[in-house]
Design a protein around this motif. Sequence first.
Motif, PDB file in Angstrom:
ATOM      1  N   GLN A  18       0.796  -1.233  -0.047  1.00 44.70           N
ATOM      2  CA  GLN A  18      -0.042   0.021  -0.033  1.00 44.70           C
ATOM      3  C   GLN A  18       0.904   1.161   0.053  1.00 44.70           C
ATOM      4  OE1 GLN A  18      -3.543  -0.094  -0.322  1.00 44.70           O
ATOM      5  NE2 GLN A  18      -2.660  -1.748  -1.229  1.00 44.70           N
ATOM      6  N   TYR A  19       2.315   1.029  -0.070  1.00 42.47           N
ATOM      7  CA  TYR A  19       3.006   2.290  -0.062  1.00 42.47           C
ATOM      8  C   TYR A  19       3.627   2.300  -1.610  1.00 42.47           C
ATOM      9  CZ  TYR A  19       2.661   2.776   4.873  1.00 42.47           C
ATOM     10  OH  TYR A  19       2.162   2.763   6.156  1.00 42.47           O
ATOM     11  N   THR A  20       4.115   1.282  -2.166  1.00 42.59           N
ATOM     12  CA  THR A  20       4.798   1.199  -3.421  1.00 42.59           C
ATOM     13  C   THR A  20       3.769   0.877  -4.538  1.00 42.59           C
ATOM     14  OG1 THR A  20       5.585  -1.212  -3.265  1.00 42.59           O
ATOM     15  CG2 THR A  20       6.900   0.557  -2.334  1.00 42.59           C
ATOM     16  N   GLY A  21       2.934   0.254  -4.272  1.00 38.81           N
ATOM     17  CA  GLY A  21       1.859  -0.161  -5.522  1.00 38.81           C
ATOM     18  C   GLY A  21       2.421  -1.612  -6.130  1.00 38.81           C
ATOM     19  N   ARG A  22       3.493  -2.262  -5.511  1.00 32.25           N
ATOM     20  CA  ARG A  22       3.906  -3.509  -6.042  1.00 32.25           C
ATOM     21  C   ARG A  22       3.311  -4.533  -5.554  1.00 32.25           C
ATOM     22  NH1 ARG A  22       9.743  -5.598  -4.318  1.00 32.25           N
ATOM     23  NH2 ARG A  22       9.481  -7.761  -5.263  1.00 32.25           N
ATOM     24  N   LYS A  23       2.880  -5.720  -6.567  1.00 35.95           N
ATOM     25  CA  LYS A  23       2.466  -7.034  -6.264  1.00 35.95           C
ATOM     26  C   LYS A  23       3.548  -7.552  -5.438  1.00 35.95           C
ATOM     27  CE  LYS A  23      -1.155  -9.721  -7.351  1.00 35.95           C
ATOM     28  NZ  LYS A  23      -2.564  -9.855  -6.334  1.00 35.95           N
ATOM     29  N   LEU A  24       2.860  -8.253  -4.283  1.00 33.88           N
ATOM     30  CA  LEU A  24       3.899  -9.123  -3.514  1.00 33.88           C
ATOM     31  C   LEU A  24       3.768 -10.254  -3.694  1.00 33.88           C
ATOM     32  CD1 LEU A  24       3.679  -6.689  -0.362  1.00 33.88           C
ATOM     33  CD2 LEU A  24       5.312  -6.576  -2.160  1.00 33.88           C
ATOM     34  N   LYS A  25       4.947 -11.030  -3.168  1.00 38.96           N
ATOM     35  CA  LYS A  25       4.855 -12.556  -3.098  1.00 38.96           C
ATOM     36  C   LYS A  25       4.577 -12.713  -1.655  1.00 38.96           C
ATOM     37  CE  LYS A  25       8.334 -13.575  -6.438  1.00 38.96           C
ATOM     38  NZ  LYS A  25       9.991 -13.784  -6.638  1.00 38.96           N
ATOM     39  N   PRO A  26       3.951 -13.888  -1.241  1.00 33.23           N
ATOM     40  CA  PRO A  26       3.630 -14.166   0.202  1.00 33.23           C
ATOM     41  C   PRO A  26       4.666 -13.952   1.083  1.00 33.23           C
ATOM     42  CG  PRO A  26       2.532 -15.903  -1.280  1.00 33.23           C
ATOM     43  CD  PRO A  26       3.511 -15.008  -2.190  1.00 33.23           C
ATOM     44  N   SER A  27       5.991 -14.347   0.647  1.00 31.62           N
ATOM     45  CA  SER A  27       7.160 -14.041   1.716  1.00 31.62           C
ATOM     46  C   SER A  27       7.668 -12.626   1.688  1.00 31.62           C
ATOM     47  CB  SER A  27       8.125 -14.931   1.176  1.00 31.62           C
ATOM     48  OG  SER A  27       8.839 -14.391  -0.080  1.00 31.62           O
ATOM     49  N   GLU A  28       7.009 -11.636   0.899  1.00 28.56           N
ATOM     50  CA  GLU A  28       7.583 -10.451   0.884  1.00 28.56           C
ATOM     51  C   GLU A  28       6.960  -9.466   1.542  1.00 28.56           C
ATOM     52  OE1 GLU A  28       9.499  -9.803  -3.560  1.00 28.56           O
ATOM     53  OE2 GLU A  28       7.318  -9.834  -3.340  1.00 28.56           O
ATOM     54  N   GLY A  29       5.540  -9.519   2.004  1.00 27.35           N
ATOM     55  CA  GLY A  29       4.679  -8.967   2.595  1.00 27.35           C
ATOM     56  C   GLY A  29       4.359  -9.087   4.277  1.00 27.35           C
ATOM     57  N   ASN A  30       3.966  -8.184   5.066  1.00 23.81           N
ATOM     58  CA  ASN A  30       3.596  -8.109   6.563  1.00 23.81           C
ATOM     59  C   ASN A  30       2.610  -7.086   6.498  1.00 23.81           C
ATOM     60  OD1 ASN A  30       5.249  -6.153   6.844  1.00 23.81           O
ATOM     61  ND2 ASN A  30       6.764  -7.416   7.604  1.00 23.81           N
ATOM     62  N   ILE A  31       2.188  -6.939   7.957  1.00 23.86           N
ATOM     63  CA  ILE A  31       1.014  -5.862   8.066  1.00 23.86           C
ATOM     64  C   ILE A  31       1.862  -4.698   8.636  1.00 23.86           C
ATOM     65  CG2 ILE A  31      -0.669  -5.264  10.030  1.00 23.86           C
ATOM     66  CD1 ILE A  31      -2.021  -7.983   9.615  1.00 23.86           C
ATOM     67  N   ASP A  32       1.578  -3.544   8.170  1.00 24.32           N
ATOM     68  CA  ASP A  32       1.972  -2.372   8.740  1.00 24.32           C
ATOM     69  C   ASP A  32       1.346  -1.687   9.562  1.00 24.32           C
ATOM     70  OD1 ASP A  32       3.896  -0.098   9.110  1.00 24.32           O
ATOM     71  OD2 ASP A  32       2.443   0.914   7.835  1.00 24.32           O
ATOM     72  N   HIS A  33       1.310  -0.999  10.842  1.00 26.29           N
ATOM     73  CA  HIS A  33       0.386  -0.401  11.458  1.00 26.29           C
ATOM     74  C   HIS A  33       0.842   1.256  11.238  1.00 26.29           C
ATOM     75  CE1 HIS A  33       0.208  -3.822  13.731  1.00 26.29           C
ATOM     76  NE2 HIS A  33      -0.804  -3.370  14.479  1.00 26.29           N
ATOM     77  N   ILE A  34       0.010   1.774  10.381  1.00 25.83           N
ATOM     78  CA  ILE A  34       0.117   3.153  10.090  1.00 25.83           C
ATOM     79  C   ILE A  34       0.549   4.170  11.128  1.00 25.83           C
ATOM     80  CG2 ILE A  34      -1.026   5.101   8.772  1.00 25.83           C
ATOM     81  CD1 ILE A  34      -2.938   3.005   7.635  1.00 25.83           C
TER      82      ILE A  34
END
Length: 199
Positions: free
Chosen positions: A116-132
């Motif tokens: 939600q910051y870069t617009g890049r489609k992520l692989k499952p290993s690349e993403g996590n939850i960010d607290h704004i």
Amino acid sequence: MLPFLHMNSTLHKSTVLVLNKGWQAIDTKTPAQAFCMMANDSATALDIGDDGHMLPTCWDDWLKLPVRARDHSIGTARGLIRVPTVIVLARFAKVPKRRPRFSLRNVWERDGGVCQYTGRKLKPSEGNIDHIVPRSRGGDTSWENCVLAHRAINSRKADRTPDEAGLKLLRAPKAPKELPMNLFISNAHEVADWHMFIE
């Protein structure tokens, strides 16, 4: 009146599918809960034959049914009672809705697997939850304060707000819409009779 039930682990597993009076799946119950609902006439059980024939059966008649080899049963002072696999509510016709529970998987689905910051489609290993608003600064773990982010971006952001970290959100996060309850029912105990009512 409900006969005395011997304690049995089968009593406390959600193995009974609940249908509304239009025969749409809306919930699951334990046999203990289903027996109470049948005994107070708020539900009838479906006597489902091996050929798929279904007969709605009230509590008094249910107590008289023989226990078949494929049935689970509960021991009572009267003898064995067949455990129903499906009950039908007598008066409730709606399909209730609920919001998906908050989890990484559901945040991933809401955000389409996109950082939600870069617009890049992520692989499952690349993403996590960010607290704004970071938790260390009073931010809560909620749909409105959490987004899917690339791990490297989240690590770089650390305990800062997006503005402080020089980041911009693609869109403001919000809770997903409520969905019909039947979408949340899973046949975890693989009850064969449920396949006629849920996928």
